[in-house]
Design an enzyme around this catalytic site. Sequence first.
Site, PDB file in Angstrom:
ATOM      1  N   LYS A  22       0.855  -1.141   0.007  1.00 23.50           N
ATOM      2  CA  LYS A  22       0.057  -0.091  -0.149  1.00 23.50           C
ATOM      3  C   LYS A  22       1.049   1.423   0.076  1.00 23.50           C
ATOM      4  O   LYS A  22       0.797   2.057  -0.790  1.00 23.50           O
ATOM      5  CB  LYS A  22      -0.962  -0.051   1.220  1.00 23.50           C
ATOM      6  CG  LYS A  22      -1.505   1.186   1.623  1.00 23.50           C
ATOM      7  CD  LYS A  22      -2.504   1.334   2.694  1.00 23.50           C
ATOM      8  CE  LYS A  22      -1.821   1.349   4.159  1.00 23.50           C
ATOM      9  NZ  LYS A  22      -1.310   2.875   4.670  1.00 23.50           N
ATOM     10  N   ASN A  23       1.898   1.269   0.987  1.00 22.75           N
ATOM     11  CA  ASN A  23       2.610   2.586   1.060  1.00 22.75           C
ATOM     12  C   ASN A  23       3.637   2.775   0.050  1.00 22.75           C
ATOM     13  O   ASN A  23       4.183   3.886  -0.131  1.00 22.75           O
ATOM     14  CB  ASN A  23       3.289   2.658   2.414  1.00 22.75           C
ATOM     15  CG  ASN A  23       2.038   2.793   3.566  1.00 22.75           C
ATOM     16  OD1 ASN A  23       1.104   3.183   3.141  1.00 22.75           O
ATOM     17  ND2 ASN A  23       2.539   2.388   4.548  1.00 22.75           N
ATOM     18  N   ARG A  92      -5.011  10.147   4.643  1.00 24.58           N
ATOM     19  CA  ARG A  92      -3.965  11.202   4.723  1.00 24.58           C
ATOM     20  C   ARG A  92      -3.091  11.320   3.757  1.00 24.58           C
ATOM     21  O   ARG A  92      -2.609  12.611   3.377  1.00 24.58           O
ATOM     22  CB  ARG A  92      -3.221  11.150   6.159  1.00 24.58           C
ATOM     23  CG  ARG A  92      -4.278  10.977   7.449  1.00 24.58           C
ATOM     24  CD  ARG A  92      -3.258  10.584   8.401  1.00 24.58           C
ATOM     25  NE  ARG A  92      -2.210  11.669   8.544  1.00 24.58           N
ATOM     26  CZ  ARG A  92      -2.249  12.812   8.888  1.00 24.58           C
ATOM     27  NH1 ARG A  92      -3.315  13.243   9.600  1.00 24.58           N
ATOM     28  NH2 ARG A  92      -1.261  13.681   8.957  1.00 24.58           N
ATOM     29  N   CYS A 116      -5.073  12.107  13.639  1.00 24.48           N
ATOM     30  CA  CYS A 116      -5.886  10.970  13.362  1.00 24.48           C
ATOM     31  C   CYS A 116      -5.687  10.225  14.547  1.00 24.48           C
ATOM     32  O   CYS A 116      -4.968  10.475  15.591  1.00 24.48           O
ATOM     33  CB  CYS A 116      -5.518  10.349  12.253  1.00 24.48           C
ATOM     34  SG  CYS A 116      -3.862   9.465  12.408  1.00 24.48           S
ATOM     35  N   ARG A 121       0.074  14.099  13.802  1.00 26.47           N
ATOM     36  CA  ARG A 121       0.650  13.831  12.462  1.00 26.47           C
ATOM     37  C   ARG A 121       0.650  15.208  11.516  1.00 26.47           C
ATOM     38  O   ARG A 121      -0.180  15.219  10.568  1.00 26.47           O
ATOM     39  CB  ARG A 121      -0.196  12.750  11.744  1.00 26.47           C
ATOM     40  CG  ARG A 121       0.020  11.641  12.545  1.00 26.47           C
ATOM     41  CD  ARG A 121      -0.764  10.394  11.658  1.00 26.47           C
ATOM     42  NE  ARG A 121       0.125   9.776  10.588  1.00 26.47           N
ATOM     43  CZ  ARG A 121      -0.289   8.876   9.667  1.00 26.47           C
ATOM     44  NH1 ARG A 121      -1.445   8.407   9.913  1.00 26.47           N
ATOM     45  NH2 ARG A 121       0.300   8.458   8.800  1.00 26.47           N
ATOM     46  N   ASP A 304       4.475   0.212  12.139  1.00 23.02           N
ATOM     47  CA  ASP A 304       3.174  -0.499  11.574  1.00 23.02           C
ATOM     48  C   ASP A 304       3.312  -2.208  11.987  1.00 23.02           C
ATOM     49  O   ASP A 304       2.282  -2.587  11.578  1.00 23.02           O
ATOM     50  CB  ASP A 304       3.270  -0.467  10.153  1.00 23.02           C
ATOM     51  CG  ASP A 304       3.110   1.037   9.802  1.00 23.02           C
ATOM     52  OD1 ASP A 304       2.478   1.902  10.417  1.00 23.02           O
ATOM     53  OD2 ASP A 304       3.281   1.337   8.358  1.00 23.02           O
ATOM     54  N   ARG A 396      -8.566  -0.800   4.358  1.00 17.31           N
ATOM     55  CA  ARG A 396      -7.666   0.396   3.867  1.00 17.31           C
ATOM     56  C   ARG A 396      -6.365  -0.299   3.317  1.00 17.31           C
ATOM     57  O   ARG A 396      -5.790   0.175   2.655  1.00 17.31           O
ATOM     58  CB  ARG A 396      -7.635   1.433   4.784  1.00 17.31           C
ATOM     59  CG  ARG A 396      -8.727   2.518   5.073  1.00 17.31           C
ATOM     60  CD  ARG A 396      -8.358   3.322   5.783  1.00 17.31           C
ATOM     61  NE  ARG A 396      -7.248   3.937   5.441  1.00 17.31           N
ATOM     62  CZ  ARG A 396      -6.326   4.277   6.466  1.00 17.31           C
ATOM     63  NH1 ARG A 396      -6.476   4.376   7.948  1.00 17.31           N
ATOM     64  NH2 ARG A 396      -4.895   4.606   6.275  1.00 17.31           N
TER      65      ARG A 396
END
Length: 417
Positions: A22-23, A92, A116, A121, A304, A396
Site C-alpha cells: 500500500k505505502n 491522509r 488521526c 501527524r 506498523d 484500507r
Amino acid sequence: MDKIIVEGGASLEGEVKISGAKNAALPILVSSLLADGWNTYSNVPDLKDVKSIKQLLLYLGAKVETDGSTVRIDGGGLCKSEASYDLVRKMRASILVLGPLVARLKKAKVSLPGGCAIGARPINLHLKGLARLGASIELKHGYVEVSTEGLRGSEIYFDIATVTGTENLIMAAVLADGVTVLRNAACEPEIVALVDVLNKMGADIHGAGTSVITIKGVQSLRPVSVSIIPDRIEAGTFMVSAALTRGNITILNCEPTHMGAVIHKLRLIGTDIKIDDKKIHVVGSDEIESVDIKTLPYPGFPTDMQAQFMVLMSVAKGLSNISETVFENRFIHVSELKRMGADITISGNSAMVKGVPMLLGAPVIATDLRASASLILAGLVAKGKTEVHRVYHLDRGYEAIEKKFSQLGASIKRVPE
Ligand code: EPU
C-alpha cells in the site's frame, strides 16, 4: 459496515501470497501526475486507500483504468490543483499530491489532514521543504495554498525523518531548476521504490535508501511500466500469525531484505525462519519467549508492526517492554486487548506486557489499520469467538485478509453488521 468473526484455536498452515505494498503504491500512483502519457502499474493491491487515491487522481484530471491488479494512469490531463477536505479526510496520504501539483501546475490547494487516531501527524516538514524550494505557503480555512513562479533546487534538512514528507519533496524537486539535497531523509524501502520509478521515468536521483538524497532537476519525465514491491507489513503480519498459532506458513512473493528487524525479533522469540529468495518459511515454537521492542524509522523496528507484536507478547513467557517512538498515540489497541485478557500497563510511550497463558475471545472495536490487524491476530489465538467491529480500517490496508487467513485454516468470516 462489516464485522469479522474469528473462532480461535487453529494452528495456521499453508502458503500465503503477499500483495503489493500500500505505502509504495500510493506515492507511485501519484507520481503519474509528473508525466504525460499512460503509465502501467502491476501488482497494485485492491485496497480502499488505493481506490481513494485513484478517485483523487481522476478528480485532478488524470485518466485511470483498472484491470485486476494492473492500473494504468495517464497524468497528461492534470488540470485541477485542489484536493478537498472530503478526499484528504478519508486518507491522509492524499497529501502526496502536493509535491506533483506544485511541480507541474505551480500551485496547489490541499486540505490540511488534521490529527488521526494514532497521533497529531502534522505536515509542517512537507511545507517547510516546499518553502525552501521557493514556494509560498498560506494556511487558510483549513487548506494549505502553495504557489510558486517555479521551484528551485535547495538544501532541505528534515528535523524528523518523515516518509511521506520525503516522498512529497522528491516529487516536488524532480522537475525543479537545479539540485536539491534532502538531509535526514527517510530511508524506507517504499522511498527507494518511488525513486526507482522516477529514475525510470527519466529523473536523476541518487541516495534513496540513505539519509541523504540528491535530486537533479530535469525538464520532463516520461511514462513507465512498473511493478509494485511486496507489502512488508502484510508479510510481517502473516509471519506473526504463524508464530502466534504455532503454525507452519510459507510466505510467498515477499521481500525478506526489507524485513530485517521483524525477522530478527521473531527469531529471538523462538520462531524458526528460513529464507529462500522471495519466500519465507515460518514455523512457530511451542513456547513464545518475550522480547523488548522499540519502534524506529527504517531500518529499525516498524511502528506498523508494533500492535501485531504486542499480541505475540501478550501470550509470551515473561515480560516485554514495547516502546513506541514514531507516533504519540499508537496504543489504542491496548484497551481492546485487555478486554480479551491481556495484561498490559501503559506508561507514557511504553507498554509493559506480561504474558498470560491464554486470551479469551470478545467483541472488540478496530480503531486504526494496524490495530485492526492485531485484533484479528488476537482472535486467532484466543479461546472462543472474537468479533472485530468497524473493519473498514482493515480494508484500507490488507487485501482479502480474511480469505488469506481462511486458506491457512483459520475459522474466520466477514459478515455485514
Ligand atoms: N511528522 C512531523 N511533521 C511532518 C511529518 C511528520 O512532525 O511534517 C512526524 C509525525 O507526526 C510522526 C513522525 O514524524 O511522529 C513520522 O511520521 P511520517 O511522516 O514518517 O509518517 P507518514 O509519512 O505520515 C508513513 C506511512 C505510515 C507509517 C509511517 C511511519 C504512508 C502512506 N504512511 O506515514 O503508514 O506508519 O510512515 O513509518 O506511507 C500504515 O500503513 O498503517 C501507516 C500509518
